[in-house]
Design a protein around this motif. Structure first.
Motif, PDB file in Angstrom:
ATOM      1  N   GLY A  98       0.807  -1.209   0.000  1.00  0.00           N
ATOM      2  CA  GLY A  98       0.000   0.000   0.000  1.00  0.00           C
ATOM      3  C   GLY A  98       0.841   1.260   0.000  1.00  0.00           C
ATOM      4  N   TYR A  99       1.916   1.267   0.793  1.00  0.00           N
ATOM      5  CA  TYR A  99       2.790   2.442   0.802  1.00  0.00           C
ATOM      6  C   TYR A  99       3.458   2.639  -0.553  1.00  0.00           C
ATOM      7  N   PHE A 100       3.896   1.540  -1.177  1.00  0.00           N
ATOM      8  CA  PHE A 100       4.591   1.661  -2.454  1.00  0.00           C
ATOM      9  C   PHE A 100       3.649   2.166  -3.542  1.00  0.00           C
ATOM     10  N   ARG A 101       2.390   1.760  -3.526  1.00  0.00           N
ATOM     11  CA  ARG A 101       1.435   2.265  -4.516  1.00  0.00           C
ATOM     12  C   ARG A 101       1.225   3.767  -4.352  1.00  0.00           C
ATOM     13  N   ARG A 102       1.143   4.227  -3.127  1.00  0.00           N
ATOM     14  CA  ARG A 102       0.997   5.671  -2.902  1.00  0.00           C
ATOM     15  C   ARG A 102       2.241   6.432  -3.356  1.00  0.00           C
ATOM     16  N   TRP A 103       3.412   5.851  -3.104  1.00  0.00           N
ATOM     17  CA  TRP A 103       4.649   6.499  -3.542  1.00  0.00           C
ATOM     18  C   TRP A 103       4.724   6.558  -5.063  1.00  0.00           C
ATOM     19  N   MET A 104       4.305   5.503  -5.731  1.00  0.00           N
ATOM     20  CA  MET A 104       4.322   5.477  -7.190  1.00  0.00           C
ATOM     21  C   MET A 104       3.388   6.543  -7.756  1.00  0.00           C
ATOM     22  N   THR A 105       2.207   6.687  -7.178  1.00  0.00           N
ATOM     23  CA  THR A 105       1.261   7.693  -7.660  1.00  0.00           C
ATOM     24  C   THR A 105       1.830   9.096  -7.496  1.00  0.00           C
ATOM     25  N   GLN A 106       2.452   9.362  -6.365  1.00  0.00           N
ATOM     26  CA  GLN A 106       3.024  10.685  -6.122  1.00  0.00           C
ATOM     27  C   GLN A 106       4.192  10.966  -7.064  1.00  0.00           C
ATOM     28  N   THR A 107       5.069   9.993  -7.248  1.00  0.00           N
ATOM     29  CA  THR A 107       6.232  10.183  -8.111  1.00  0.00           C
ATOM     30  C   THR A 107       5.825  10.336  -9.567  1.00  0.00           C
ATOM     31  N   ASP A 108       4.857   9.552 -10.023  1.00  0.00           N
ATOM     32  CA  ASP A 108       4.389   9.684 -11.407  1.00  0.00           C
ATOM     33  C   ASP A 108       3.784  11.060 -11.656  1.00  0.00           C
ATOM     34  N   ALA A 109       3.095  11.609 -10.666  1.00  0.00           N
ATOM     35  CA  ALA A 109       2.502  12.940 -10.835  1.00  0.00           C
ATOM     36  C   ALA A 109       3.587  14.007 -10.977  1.00  0.00           C
ATOM     37  N   ILE A 110       4.653  13.904 -10.186  1.00  0.00           N
ATOM     38  CA  ILE A 110       5.749  14.877 -10.277  1.00  0.00           C
ATOM     39  C   ILE A 110       6.437  14.776 -11.631  1.00  0.00           C
ATOM     40  N   VAL A 111       6.715  13.558 -12.069  1.00  0.00           N
ATOM     41  CA  VAL A 111       7.402  13.362 -13.343  1.00  0.00           C
ATOM     42  C   VAL A 111       6.525  13.838 -14.498  1.00  0.00           C
ATOM     43  N   GLU A 112       5.229  13.606 -14.416  1.00  0.00           N
ATOM     44  CA  GLU A 112       4.335  14.039 -15.494  1.00  0.00           C
ATOM     45  C   GLU A 112       4.280  15.565 -15.591  1.00  0.00           C
ATOM     46  N   ARG A 113       4.245  16.253 -14.456  1.00  0.00           N
ATOM     47  CA  ARG A 113       4.249  17.714 -14.489  1.00  0.00           C
ATOM     48  C   ARG A 113       5.550  18.244 -15.079  1.00  0.00           C
ATOM     49  N   TRP A 114       6.654  17.638 -14.692  1.00  0.00           N
ATOM     50  CA  TRP A 114       7.955  18.052 -15.253  1.00  0.00           C
ATOM     51  C   TRP A 114       7.996  17.815 -16.761  1.00  0.00           C
ATOM     52  N   HIS A 115       7.472  16.682 -17.199  1.00  0.00           N
ATOM     53  CA  HIS A 115       7.481  16.344 -18.620  1.00  0.00           C
ATOM     54  C   HIS A 115       6.596  17.298 -19.414  1.00  0.00           C
ATOM     55  N   ASN A 116       5.434  17.625 -18.874  1.00  0.00           N
ATOM     56  CA  ASN A 116       4.528  18.533 -19.578  1.00  0.00           C
ATOM     57  C   ASN A 116       5.081  19.952 -19.642  1.00  0.00           C
ATOM     58  N   GLN A 117       5.716  20.405 -18.583  1.00  0.00           N
ATOM     59  CA  GLN A 117       6.279  21.753 -18.586  1.00  0.00           C
ATOM     60  C   GLN A 117       7.416  21.885 -19.583  1.00  0.00           C
ATOM     61  N   ASN A 118       8.240  20.883 -19.691  1.00  0.00           N
ATOM     62  CA  ASN A 118       9.353  20.941 -20.644  1.00  0.00           C
ATOM     63  C   ASN A 118       8.895  20.815 -22.088  1.00  0.00           C
ATOM     64  N   ASN A 119       7.746  20.227 -22.313  1.00  0.00           N
ATOM     65  CA  ASN A 119       7.255  20.046 -23.680  1.00  0.00           C
ATOM     66  C   ASN A 119       6.369  21.186 -24.154  1.00  0.00           C
ATOM     67  N   GLN A 120       6.015  22.098 -23.292  1.00  0.00           N
ATOM     68  CA  GLN A 120       5.139  23.191 -23.707  1.00  0.00           C
ATOM     69  C   GLN A 120       5.742  24.063 -24.796  1.00  0.00           C
ATOM     70  N   PRO A 121       6.986  24.568 -24.669  1.00  0.00           N
ATOM     71  CA  PRO A 121       7.519  25.413 -25.746  1.00  0.00           C
ATOM     72  C   PRO A 121       7.907  24.645 -26.983  1.00  0.00           C
ATOM     73  N   VAL A 122       8.037  23.311 -26.856  1.00  0.00           N
ATOM     74  CA  VAL A 122       8.479  22.524 -28.002  1.00  0.00           C
ATOM     75  C   VAL A 122       7.346  22.262 -28.971  1.00  0.00           C
ATOM     76  N   VAL A 123       6.179  21.949 -28.440  1.00  0.00           N
ATOM     77  CA  VAL A 123       5.065  21.554 -29.282  1.00  0.00           C
ATOM     78  C   VAL A 123       4.351  22.760 -29.875  1.00  0.00           C
ATOM     79  N   SER A 124       4.571  23.947 -29.298  1.00  0.00           N
ATOM     80  CA  SER A 124       3.946  25.178 -29.779  1.00  0.00           C
ATOM     81  C   SER A 124       2.430  25.091 -29.753  1.00  0.00           C
ATOM     82  N   GLY A 125       1.912  24.671 -28.637  1.00  0.00           N
ATOM     83  CA  GLY A 125       0.460  24.633 -28.449  1.00  0.00           C
ATOM     84  C   GLY A 125      -0.190  23.386 -28.979  1.00  0.00           C
ATOM     85  N   THR A 126       0.545  22.468 -29.611  1.00  0.00           N
ATOM     86  CA  THR A 126      -0.043  21.253 -30.156  1.00  0.00           C
ATOM     87  C   THR A 126       0.169  20.126 -29.170  1.00  0.00           C
ATOM     88  N   ASP A 127      -0.869  19.413 -28.866  1.00  0.00           N
ATOM     89  CA  ASP A 127      -0.801  18.318 -27.912  1.00  0.00           C
ATOM     90  C   ASP A 127      -0.357  17.060 -28.639  1.00  0.00           C
TER      91      ASP A 127
END
Length: 652
Positions: free
Chosen positions: A136-165
């Motif tokens: 149970g603890y590891f599942r919660r840790w995975m959810t938290q870590t995936d959320a941080i990595v996803e935000r970092w990935h989306n922020q770095n891709n914003q200027p690259v895609v130029s508004g295109t998803d």
């Protein structure tokens, strides 16, 4: 026994007659037992069950990583064929950009990434309760870590895609006019709880932890998540820089000064774990060996840390009652001279169990932090304290930093499995160095950090057989290494004869000649290397670029193409770094190229240094092509270094 047609017809007629009642049913004959031969050796049911259990246990400890998005693979494949590589490479490329690998903004805090810690438990809890708590603890840790990595990935891709998803693009290939830069890749980290449990066990039973860092890029192997985790443990930490022979003394000293400034309280030691000898026909042979100067530095650092463990902490020295009851958490008397020469009957012997090598008592630790074993023990303070039998030293780090190779070098013989493939060690192993000191080899774990995938591939953290974005990695590495120069490639367009312009032009109307300067792309580099090696696809007969890219990634990850970063802020004019070569180390290029050519012609034995266990599958790339482990070793490099740590494997 097979029956004839007449017999089957007679049986059918008799069956019908019995059914009509014309004939009495025949008497039932006793059933003949089928004779079965005894099973062959190893083919019995028990043997098969044992083999299945072993295979299941190996798969249980297999590292798990996130699967890449198909849209990302299709996008990067198209861009790798269209985006030209920067030539010449900028001189600043040889500096490791920490900010590039740890991008942050106002909504993202890098320190939120952490290593999962073992939840607290008590002796009154059952095994199922402890397992369910950890799951149970590891599942919660995975959810938290995936959320941080996803935000970092989306922020770095914003200027690259130029508004295109990219997610809504489907299978369509984006226009290069809209996207003229590679998107930010995701990062990988260990997602298997069983592998993390190995780290928990090693840190629990160890009093000294040797954290191994690759001297070519040490900060990438010591992220903030690992640093904060080790700071919360009671064990003393020593940073060990490995592969100093590849990075060179100048870069290693520069990285040592950088780490001392960034981590002032941690001792830093440099080691190399091989020696070169002349083998058959004058070929170089590398054996596991730790030179005496490096061994002395390592032993002296361990001795200093051990002396600090024998000194009571300030909170204990200030209280006389606690000082009388205080006992050191480690064994007092250690034969340090024996470590230098590895004397003793138990040298290299394997020991089992993961018992905590510490005394029992209420004041048995040197700090206020209690280990999980101590929590919930009712009669803990009533037990008489006993001094530990030996000092336990654990070796931790990310994959492919040389933990098992260092152990073999310390013993002078092959004791643990070492391979060029990252993650060869599956579970922690405990061996005696001397009767006073035992070593624990921990499997390599990919720590959570905001490090791009291509940088992880460059450092050898990820196994190449698990990498599916080969064109993307070749493009990113090509921005740091002049692969076409190192491999001596010829541009694919150079083989095509120029078309003669037979048209007539009025005076002043003839167009100017185009620039004949060739620009390399990642796809053209893979095509040129496939043409050089003669690798073509089976059906269409086109150059097998995936096999070529797979082979080039292995050459880089295994150290056959020498490279190393300089610390951030290094003055390149003082170190004599010239632009155009990036992180490529060009020293002794001709000598290494001749050695590799001799190995290819004579059939080098280095191809067998990777030992595959029966329960592990063969390495294949994501497209089903063979990994080419044997074929790519004969690459004609202009600057190569033989994989020092890859030769330390043994046959089981």
């Amino acid at each position: 026994m097979r029956r004839s047609g007449k017999q089957r017809k007679a049986e059918l007629q008799l069956k019908r007659a019995v059914k009509r009642g014309d004939v009495a049913p025949p008497e039932a004959q006793p059933r003949r037992k089928n004779f079965r031969r005894p099973p062959k050796l190893g083919h019995s049911l028990d043997a098969r069950l044992l083999a299945d259990d072993a295979s299941r246990a190996a798969r249980k400890l297999q590292s798990q990583f996130v699967k890449l998005d198909p849209d990302f693979l299709e996008t990067t494949k198209h861009l790798a064929a269209t985006l030209p590589l920067t030539r010449p490479i900028s001189a600043d490329a040889c500096l490791l950009g920490i900010s590039d690998h740890a991008h942050s903004s106002g909504n993202l805090v890098i320190d939120q990434l952490n290593v999962p810690r073992r939840p607290k438990w008590k002796y009154t809890m059952s095994k199922d309760d402890v397992d369910a708590n950890e799951q149970g603890y590891f599942r919660r840790w995975m959810t938290q870590t995936d959320a941080i990595v996803e935000r970092w990935h989306n922020q770095n891709n914003q200027p690259v895609v130029s508004g295109t998803d990219l997610g809504s693009a489907g299978q369509s290939v984006p226009d290069t006019a809209v996207q003229n830069k590679m998107p930010c890749p995701p990062t990988h980290f260990e997602r298997n709880l069983e592998v993390w449990r190995q780290l928990w066990r090693v840190t629990e039973i160890s009093q000294i932890l040797l954290c191994l860092l690759d001297s070519r890029c040490p900060p990438l192997h010591f992220p903030s998540s690992l640093e904060s985790y080790l700071a919360s443990r009671k064990a003393k930490v020593i940073l060990v820089l490995t592969k100093v022979d590849i990075a060179g003394p100048e870069r290693t000293e520069a990285w040592t000064a950088y780490l001392q400034k960034r981590h002032p309280g941690l001792p830093i030691v440099q080691v190399e774990a091989y020696q070169q000898k002349v083998g058959e026909q004058g070929r170089p042979v590398y054996e596991s060996y730790l030179p005496l100067p490096f061994r002395e530095r390592l032993v002296n650092a361990m001795r200093q840390v051990h002396e600090e463990m024998l000194i009571p902490p300030e909170r204990v020295r200030s209280d006389e009652a606690k000082l009388k009851r205080w006992n050191p958490p480690a064994k007092r008397e250690i034969d340090w001279n024996g470590l230098l020469h590895a004397h003793g009957k138990k040298v290299g012997s394997v020991v089992g169990g993961a018992a905590m090598p510490k005394g029992k008592g209420k004041e048995g630790t040197a700090d206020d932090a209690q280990e999980p074993e101590q929590e919930g023990s009712d009669n803990e303070g009533q037990l008489e304290w006993q001094e530990p039998e030996f000092l336990t030293v654990g070796l931790i780090g990310q994959p492919n930093v040389g933990k098992s190779s260092l152990l073999n070098a310390l013993f002078g013989i092959h004791k643990v499995r070492a391979s060029r493939t990252p993650g060869k060690t599956k579970h922690f192993q405990t061996l005696f160095w001397t009767p006073d000191v035992r070593l624990v080899d921990c499997p390599g774990l990919v720590m959570p950090a905001l490090t791009p995938m291509d940088t992880q591939v460059l450092c050898g953290i990820l196994p190449i057989s698990r990498v599916s974005a080969i064109p993307f990695c070749i493009h990113q590495i090509g921005q740091l290494l002049p692969l076409e120069t190192i491999l001596g490639l010829t541009h694919p367009l150079a083989n095509n004869a120029p078309v003669e312009d037979k048209r007539t032009w009025r005076d002043g109307k003839q167009p100017s000649l185009k620039d004949n300067k060739t620009h390399w792309t990642a796809t053209e580099i893979m095509t040129a290397y496939a043409n050089k090696k003669g690798w073509v696809t089976a059906k269409a007969g086109r150059p097998d670029i995936h096999r070529a890219g797979n082979a080039m990634l292995r050459l880089v990850a295994e150290g056959k193409i020498a490279w190393a970063f300089w610390p951030p802020g290094t003055d390149l004019t003082t170190v004599g770094s010239s632009g155009g070569n990036g992180i490529w180390l060009i020293r002794d290029a001709d000598q290494h190229a001749e050695e590799l050519d001799e190995d290819v012609e004579g059939g080098s034995g280095d191809e067998t240094d990777e030992v595959e266990s029966p329960d592990e599958g063969s390495d294949e790339d994501g497209d089903g092509n063979p990994s080419g482990e044997e074929e790519h070793l004969d690459a004609d490099l202009k600057s190569v270094t033989v994989g020092r740590f890859g030769v330390l494997a043994i046959d089981d």
